[in-house]
Motif scaffolding. Structure first.
Motif, mmCIF file in Angstrom:
data_model
loop_
_atom_site.group_PDB
_atom_site.id
_atom_site.type_symbol
_atom_site.label_atom_id
_atom_site.label_comp_id
_atom_site.label_asym_id
_atom_site.label_seq_id
_atom_site.Cartn_x
_atom_site.Cartn_y
_atom_site.Cartn_z
ATOM 1 N N ASN A 41 0.847 -1.329 -0.072
ATOM 2 C CA ASN A 41 0.179 -0.021 0.139
ATOM 3 C C ASN A 41 0.895 1.332 0.117
ATOM 4 O OD1 ASN A 41 -2.206 -1.523 0.280
ATOM 5 N ND2 ASN A 41 -2.457 -1.611 2.319
ATOM 6 N N TYR A 42 2.104 1.055 -0.266
ATOM 7 C CA TYR A 42 2.945 2.481 -0.394
ATOM 8 C C TYR A 42 2.495 3.476 -1.298
ATOM 9 C CZ TYR A 42 7.012 0.271 2.097
ATOM 10 O OH TYR A 42 7.671 -0.152 3.057
ATOM 11 N N CYS A 43 1.803 3.200 -2.386
ATOM 12 C CA CYS A 43 1.207 4.298 -3.296
ATOM 13 C C CYS A 43 -0.141 4.405 -3.403
ATOM 14 C CB CYS A 43 1.990 3.947 -4.551
ATOM 15 S SG CYS A 43 3.499 4.336 -4.838
ATOM 16 N N VAL A 44 -0.860 3.916 -2.171
ATOM 17 C CA VAL A 44 -2.124 3.873 -2.413
ATOM 18 C C VAL A 44 -2.554 5.031 -1.108
ATOM 19 C CG1 VAL A 44 -4.354 2.710 -1.217
ATOM 20 C CG2 VAL A 44 -2.565 1.292 -2.551
ATOM 21 N N ILE A 45 -3.638 5.809 -1.685
ATOM 22 C CA ILE A 45 -4.092 6.939 -0.803
ATOM 23 C C ILE A 45 -4.627 6.266 0.680
ATOM 24 C CG2 ILE A 45 -5.491 8.845 -0.393
ATOM 25 C CD1 ILE A 45 -5.524 9.239 -3.491
ATOM 26 N N CYS A 46 -3.812 6.754 1.840
ATOM 27 C CA CYS A 46 -4.297 6.095 2.995
ATOM 28 C C CYS A 46 -4.508 7.540 4.067
ATOM 29 C CB CYS A 46 -2.995 5.479 3.786
ATOM 30 S SG CYS A 46 -2.507 4.140 3.010
ATOM 31 N N CYS A 47 -5.499 7.316 4.853
ATOM 32 C CA CYS A 47 -5.946 8.003 5.718
ATOM 33 C C CYS A 47 -5.779 7.273 7.260
ATOM 34 C CB CYS A 47 -7.440 8.472 5.537
ATOM 35 S SG CYS A 47 -7.866 8.651 3.997
ATOM 36 N N VAL A 48 -5.712 8.280 8.134
ATOM 37 C CA VAL A 48 -5.674 8.069 9.781
ATOM 38 C C VAL A 48 -6.952 7.365 9.998
ATOM 39 C CG1 VAL A 48 -5.264 8.913 11.910
ATOM 40 C CG2 VAL A 48 -3.963 9.613 9.901
ATOM 41 N N ASN A 49 -6.614 6.269 10.465
ATOM 42 C CA ASN A 49 -7.924 5.374 11.237
ATOM 43 C C ASN A 49 -8.354 6.080 12.732
ATOM 44 O OD1 ASN A 49 -6.380 3.920 12.705
ATOM 45 N ND2 ASN A 49 -6.232 2.386 11.232
ATOM 46 N N GLU A 50 -9.081 5.304 13.439
ATOM 47 C CA GLU A 50 -9.745 5.525 14.654
ATOM 48 C C GLU A 50 -8.539 5.404 15.608
ATOM 49 O OE1 GLU A 50 -11.633 3.555 13.020
ATOM 50 O OE2 GLU A 50 -13.285 4.982 12.452
ATOM 51 N N GLY A 51 -7.723 4.263 15.532
ATOM 52 C CA GLY A 51 -6.478 4.056 16.356
ATOM 53 C C GLY A 51 -5.298 4.773 16.050
ATOM 54 N N GLY A 52 -5.353 5.635 15.208
ATOM 55 C CA GLY A 52 -4.147 6.459 14.807
ATOM 56 C C GLY A 52 -3.335 5.757 13.736
ATOM 57 N N GLY A 53 -3.608 4.795 13.536
ATOM 58 C CA GLY A 53 -2.884 4.135 12.224
ATOM 59 C C GLY A 53 -3.002 4.502 10.712
ATOM 60 N N CYS A 54 -2.534 3.870 9.912
ATOM 61 C CA CYS A 54 -2.812 4.414 8.526
ATOM 62 C C CYS A 54 -3.546 3.315 7.780
ATOM 63 C CB CYS A 54 -1.637 4.502 7.818
ATOM 64 S SG CYS A 54 -1.272 6.440 7.809
ATOM 65 N N THR A 55 -4.740 3.387 7.100
ATOM 66 C CA THR A 55 -5.509 2.659 6.466
ATOM 67 C C THR A 55 -5.760 3.308 5.107
ATOM 68 O OG1 THR A 55 -6.464 1.979 8.540
ATOM 69 C CG2 THR A 55 -7.642 1.245 6.665
ATOM 70 N N PRO A 56 -5.705 2.203 4.093
ATOM 71 C CA PRO A 56 -5.994 3.035 2.586
ATOM 72 C C PRO A 56 -7.575 3.229 2.730
ATOM 73 C CG PRO A 56 -5.162 0.618 2.547
ATOM 74 C CD PRO A 56 -5.492 0.880 3.923
ATOM 75 N N PHE A 57 -7.797 4.498 1.992
ATOM 76 C CA PHE A 57 -8.911 5.122 1.727
ATOM 77 C C PHE A 57 -10.197 4.110 1.416
ATOM 78 C CE2 PHE A 57 -11.995 7.529 -0.945
ATOM 79 C CZ PHE A 57 -12.595 8.295 0.190
ATOM 80 N N ASN A 58 -10.054 3.188 0.481
ATOM 81 C CA ASN A 58 -11.073 2.386 -0.004
ATOM 82 C C ASN A 58 -11.331 1.538 0.852
ATOM 83 O OD1 ASN A 58 -8.683 0.817 -0.212
ATOM 84 N ND2 ASN A 58 -9.394 -0.462 -1.582
ATOM 85 N N VAL A 59 -10.531 1.172 1.992
ATOM 86 C CA VAL A 59 -10.937 0.260 3.136
ATOM 87 C C VAL A 59 -11.992 1.082 4.176
ATOM 88 C CG1 VAL A 59 -10.251 -0.921 5.097
ATOM 89 C CG2 VAL A 59 -9.182 -1.057 3.067
ATOM 90 N N LEU A 60 -11.695 2.463 4.402
ATOM 91 C CA LEU A 60 -12.357 3.269 5.243
ATOM 92 C C LEU A 60 -13.741 3.585 4.724
ATOM 93 C CD1 LEU A 60 -9.358 5.497 6.623
ATOM 94 C CD2 LEU A 60 -10.836 3.760 7.925
ATOM 95 N N ASN A 61 -13.658 3.835 3.310
ATOM 96 C CA ASN A 61 -14.996 4.277 2.479
ATOM 97 C C ASN A 61 -15.730 3.072 2.355
ATOM 98 O OD1 ASN A 61 -16.546 6.084 1.122
ATOM 99 N ND2 ASN A 61 -15.343 5.960 -0.720
ATOM 100 N N GLY A 62 -15.283 1.638 2.103
ATOM 101 C CA GLY A 62 -15.939 0.716 2.016
ATOM 102 C C GLY A 62 -16.133 0.524 0.453
ATOM 103 N N SER A 63 -15.489 0.931 -0.255
ATOM 104 C CA SER A 63 -15.457 1.063 -1.735
ATOM 105 C C SER A 63 -14.396 -0.233 -2.480
ATOM 106 C CB SER A 63 -15.169 2.075 -2.553
ATOM 107 O OG SER A 63 -13.873 2.704 -2.356
#
Length: 193
Positions: A41-63
């Motif tokens: 996921n180095y080149c995937v757009i990631c966002c900070v999750n509830e725990g403070g870690g990084c998660t890819p945008f599509n996982v957080l968005n559900g797409s």
């Protein structure tokens, strides 16, 4: 035509803000952008999750659609950049020339200068032969250029013939004696009145 604030732009990688496409897509979810630490996921757009870690945008968005960063974006904790195939390439600190120099001077040293110095210490004779060969090659090129380059110097022939005559005269004068003697010329003789 400017879009409204909060509308996706740049192929869904960014969000419009006051007519400019300059905010991360993570702001749609109310999150901050970050760099993922997993190699996939180095080149995937990631966002900070509830725990403070990084998660890819599509996982957080559900797409299912994975959003990749722009070409040239930093990745792997700013140690590389994303290429056109959305893969993280490690950046060379010394530049592309360092790779060529390291292939010529192989060494265990981490610094390029130290690698070259250690190679020269162990192979000093190659450096010496290279310097001597370079000097010899330069002398040969200068000799050949002098020999074959035409000149329009009107005095060249006269100077060369004068040099030949001087050598011939010196050889004739010193023939048969160990020490050259000078004989007085006619105008050097003293005449008494």
């Amino acid at each position: 035509m400017p879009r409204n604030n909060g509308m996706p732009c740049d192929e869904g990688r960014r969000v419009c803000n006051n007519g400019a496409c300059d905010k991360s897509i993570c702001t749609l979810l109310g999150r901050e952008p970050c760099q993922c630490t997993e190699a996939d996921n180095y080149c995937v757009i990631c966002c900070v999750n509830e725990g403070g870690g990084c998660t890819p945008f599509n996982v957080l968005n559900g797409s299912r659609e994975v959003k990749f960063m722009d070409t040239g974006s930093p990745c792997n904790a700013f140690m590389g950049y994303c290429d056109v195939f959305s893969e993280c390439r490690l950046a060379q600190e010394d530049g592309p020339l360092a790779g060529i120099i390291r292939s010529i001077f192989p060494s265990e040293e981490t610094q390029l200068f130290d690698a070259v110095v250690s190679w020269l210490r162990s192979n000093w004779w190659i450096a010496l032969l290279g310097v001597l060969f370079t000097i010899g090659l330069m002398a040969l090129i200068m000799f050949l250029c002098n020999l074959f380059t035409p000149t329009d110097n009107p005095w060249k022939e006269e100077v060369q013939s004068a040099k030949r005559n001087r050598v011939n005269l010196r050889n004739r004068r010193n023939r048969g004696s160990q020490y050259p003697t000078s004989q007085p010329r006619d105008d050097d003789k003293i005449t008494a009145f």
